[in-house]
Scaffold this motif. Structure first.
Motif, PDB file in Angstrom:
ATOM      1  N   GLY A   7      -2.545  -3.585  10.923  1.00 20.36           N
ATOM      2  CA  GLY A   7      -3.984  -3.814  10.922  1.00 20.36           C
ATOM      3  C   GLY A   7      -4.286  -5.029  10.066  1.00 20.36           C
ATOM      4  O   GLY A   7      -3.974  -5.057   8.891  1.00 20.36           O
ATOM      5  N   ALA A   8      -4.864  -6.035  10.647  1.00 21.94           N
ATOM      6  CA  ALA A   8      -5.074  -7.290   9.931  1.00 21.94           C
ATOM      7  C   ALA A   8      -6.477  -7.332   9.337  1.00 21.94           C
ATOM      8  O   ALA A   8      -7.418  -6.747   9.859  1.00 21.94           O
ATOM      9  N   LEU A   9      -6.588  -8.061   8.245  1.00 23.67           N
ATOM     10  CA  LEU A   9      -7.891  -8.366   7.682  1.00 23.67           C
ATOM     11  C   LEU A   9      -8.521  -9.486   8.510  1.00 23.67           C
ATOM     12  O   LEU A   9      -7.841 -10.174   9.262  1.00 23.67           O
ATOM     13  N   PHE A  10      -9.819  -9.654   8.352  1.00 24.48           N
ATOM     14  CA  PHE A  10     -10.465 -10.792   8.991  1.00 24.48           C
ATOM     15  C   PHE A  10      -9.963 -12.044   8.274  1.00 24.48           C
ATOM     16  O   PHE A  10     -10.198 -12.220   7.077  1.00 24.48           O
ATOM     17  N   SER A  11      -9.270 -12.914   8.983  1.00 23.82           N
ATOM     18  CA  SER A  11      -8.621 -14.063   8.342  1.00 23.82           C
ATOM     19  C   SER A  11      -9.617 -15.076   7.779  1.00 23.82           C
ATOM     20  O   SER A  11      -9.281 -15.848   6.893  1.00 23.82           O
ATOM     21  N   SER A  12     -10.837 -15.059   8.260  1.00 20.84           N
ATOM     22  CA  SER A  12     -11.829 -16.020   7.761  1.00 20.84           C
ATOM     23  C   SER A  12     -12.526 -15.522   6.495  1.00 20.84           C
ATOM     24  O   SER A  12     -13.343 -16.235   5.925  1.00 20.84           O
ATOM     25  N   LEU A  13     -12.188 -14.288   6.049  1.00 23.03           N
ATOM     26  CA  LEU A  13     -12.825 -13.714   4.871  1.00 23.03           C
ATOM     27  C   LEU A  13     -11.811 -13.515   3.750  1.00 23.03           C
ATOM     28  O   LEU A  13     -10.621 -13.326   4.013  1.00 23.03           O
ATOM     29  N   THR A  14     -12.287 -13.506   2.517  1.00 18.80           N
ATOM     30  CA  THR A  14     -11.426 -13.154   1.387  1.00 18.80           C
ATOM     31  C   THR A  14     -11.164 -11.655   1.421  1.00 18.80           C
ATOM     32  O   THR A  14     -11.818 -10.906   2.169  1.00 18.80           O
ATOM     33  N   VAL A  15     -10.225 -11.198   0.597  1.00 18.57           N
ATOM     34  CA  VAL A  15      -9.952  -9.764   0.520  1.00 18.57           C
ATOM     35  C   VAL A  15     -11.223  -9.026   0.100  1.00 18.57           C
ATOM     36  O   VAL A  15     -11.591  -8.013   0.694  1.00 18.57           O
ATOM     37  N   ARG A  16     -11.916  -9.536  -0.921  1.00 16.55           N
ATOM     38  CA  ARG A  16     -13.153  -8.898  -1.381  1.00 16.55           C
ATOM     39  C   ARG A  16     -14.179  -8.814  -0.254  1.00 16.55           C
ATOM     40  O   ARG A  16     -14.830  -7.794  -0.067  1.00 16.55           O
TER      41      ARG A  16
END
Length: 144
Positions: free
Chosen positions: A100-109
């Motif tokens: 499951g990937a994070l949104f790459s355009s956003l920071t972790v926070r």
């Protein structure tokens, strides 16, 4: 003052699984599985490919139903919940699977803040504070 998240033996379980069985036709994945996770504990699931780790997590996350047994989250029995009841319980926790990937355009926070924006009416400052706290609890540096 920071909230104490250390495990307490007398604390009620956050996850309590009793007699869990999972079957797909003749294939038995879990049989009489027992697991208790208390507040503040960190648990890792380890096993070979196809041993049922993801299946168990999908059942705990209310995405799949077990064949038999009991799963209690925060003291609430999950087996037999309606979709609305499952949704309300799911809002109390988060889970990300291996790919499951994070949104790459956003920071972790910012990624952590997404469900707070979508599922709460909290003020922006409070969402920022909570997201920073959760990033810190994960051991990541501020501004991640």
């Amino acid at each position: 003052m920071a909230e104490d998240l250390s495990p307490a033996a007398d604390a009620p379980p956050v996850i309590e699984i009793r007699g869990l069985a999972t079957r797909f036709g003749a294939q038995v994945v879990h049989e009489d599985l027992e697991l208790t996770v208390r507040r503040g504990e960190i648990v890792g699931l380890v096993g070979g490919s196809g041993s049922g780790k993801t299946t168990l997590l999908r059942e705990v996350a209310l995405l799949d139903a077990p064949s038999a047994g009991s799963i209690r989250l925060f003291g609430d029995e999950t087996v037999g919940l309606t979709e609305g009841e499952s949704f309300a319980l799911r809002r109390r926790f988060g889970m990300m699977f291996q790919h499951g990937a994070l949104f790459s355009s956003l920071t972790v926070r910012e990624n952590v803040a997404v469900p707070l924006h979508e599922h709460t009416t909290l003020p922006e400052a409070e969402i920022d504070r909570l997201a920073e706290l959760k990033v810190a609890l994960a051991g990541l540096p501020p501004g991640s």
